[in-house]
Design a protein around this motif. Structure first.
Motif, PDB file in Angstrom:
ATOM      1  N   LEU A 129     -14.615   9.522  34.113  1.00 12.87           N
ATOM      2  CA  LEU A 129     -13.405   9.000  33.481  1.00 12.87           C
ATOM      3  C   LEU A 129     -13.578   8.878  31.965  1.00 12.87           C
ATOM      4  CD1 LEU A 129     -10.556   7.918  33.895  1.00 12.87           C
ATOM      5  CD2 LEU A 129     -11.552   5.653  34.276  1.00 12.87           C
ATOM      6  N   LEU A 130     -14.715   8.383  31.536  1.00 15.84           N
ATOM      7  CA  LEU A 130     -14.970   8.243  30.081  1.00 15.84           C
ATOM      8  C   LEU A 130     -15.010   9.612  29.406  1.00 15.84           C
ATOM      9  CD1 LEU A 130     -17.628   5.383  30.098  1.00 15.84           C
ATOM     10  CD2 LEU A 130     -15.271   5.269  29.223  1.00 15.84           C
ATOM     11  N   ILE A 131     -15.576  10.605  30.059  1.00 13.43           N
ATOM     12  CA  ILE A 131     -15.601  11.964  29.495  1.00 13.43           C
ATOM     13  C   ILE A 131     -14.183  12.506  29.365  1.00 13.43           C
ATOM     14  CG2 ILE A 131     -16.269  14.356  29.981  1.00 13.43           C
ATOM     15  CD1 ILE A 131     -18.868  13.165  31.238  1.00 13.43           C
ATOM     16  N   ILE A 132     -13.370  12.360  30.412  1.00 15.66           N
ATOM     17  CA  ILE A 132     -11.993  12.856  30.384  1.00 15.66           C
ATOM     18  C   ILE A 132     -11.184  12.158  29.295  1.00 15.66           C
ATOM     19  CG2 ILE A 132      -9.826  12.891  31.701  1.00 15.66           C
ATOM     20  CD1 ILE A 132     -11.574  13.375  34.210  1.00 15.66           C
ATOM     21  N   LEU A 133     -11.413  10.864  29.103  1.00 15.17           N
ATOM     22  CA  LEU A 133     -10.680  10.116  28.092  1.00 15.17           C
ATOM     23  C   LEU A 133     -11.210  10.336  26.674  1.00 15.17           C
ATOM     24  CD1 LEU A 133     -10.178   6.764  30.035  1.00 15.17           C
ATOM     25  CD2 LEU A 133      -8.492   8.556  29.615  1.00 15.17           C
ATOM     26  N   GLY A 134     -12.326  11.055  26.567  1.00 15.83           N
ATOM     27  CA  GLY A 134     -12.884  11.396  25.266  1.00 15.83           C
ATOM     28  C   GLY A 134     -13.787  10.347  24.647  1.00 15.83           C
TER      29      GLY A 134
END
Length: 136
Positions: A129-134
């Motif tokens: 999730l943190l990767i997708i949200l940048g």
């Protein structure tokens, strides 16, 4: 913590048989009618058909060794659902690819052994999730 034991078998169907529905007396006719079908607990799988599912007391079960098709590809994997939802239902989001006004871009991240509700507390989910949200 290894959750894989939770997903060793997952119900995806059942085999039913028709129940007798003849009323032998007026008293029985006035009672709530019996169900027309019941789970056939004595059903067996045809020995000549490849074993893709297991059968237990009339319930059809997918297991971690059930071949599953990946929507939109020729790939087949051996998987089971997440303890709440069957694997094929979890694949439905792949059907959104290229659909709608925004031409949906779908990326699926499967997290092996993640239980349906407990996934929200799974560190692997948080990382994705943190990767997708940048943020990572």
């Amino acid at each position: 913590f290894d959750h894989s034991f939770l997903f060793s078998q997952f119900q995806v169907g059942a085999i039913y048989q028709r129940t007798p529905s003849v009323h032998r007396s007026i008293q029985n006719a006035l009672k709530r009618p019996p169900a027309l079908y019941k789970v056939d607990e004595d059903a067996i799988l045809d020995r000549n058909v490849p074993k893709r599912h297991q059968l237990s007391n009339g319930l059809i079960l997918e297991t971690k060794n059930t071949p599953q098709s990946i929507y939109g590809s020729n790939i087949s994997v051996m998987k089971s659902g997440d303890g709440t939802v069957p694997y094929q239902s979890l694949q439905q989001c792949r059907m959104w690819q290229g659909k709608g006004v925004a031409k949906c871009d779908v990326t699926v991240h499967e997290i092996d052994g993640a239980e349906h509700r407990a996934i929200l507390n799974d560190a692997r989910f948080h990382k994705i999730l943190l990767i997708i949200l940048g943020f990572e």
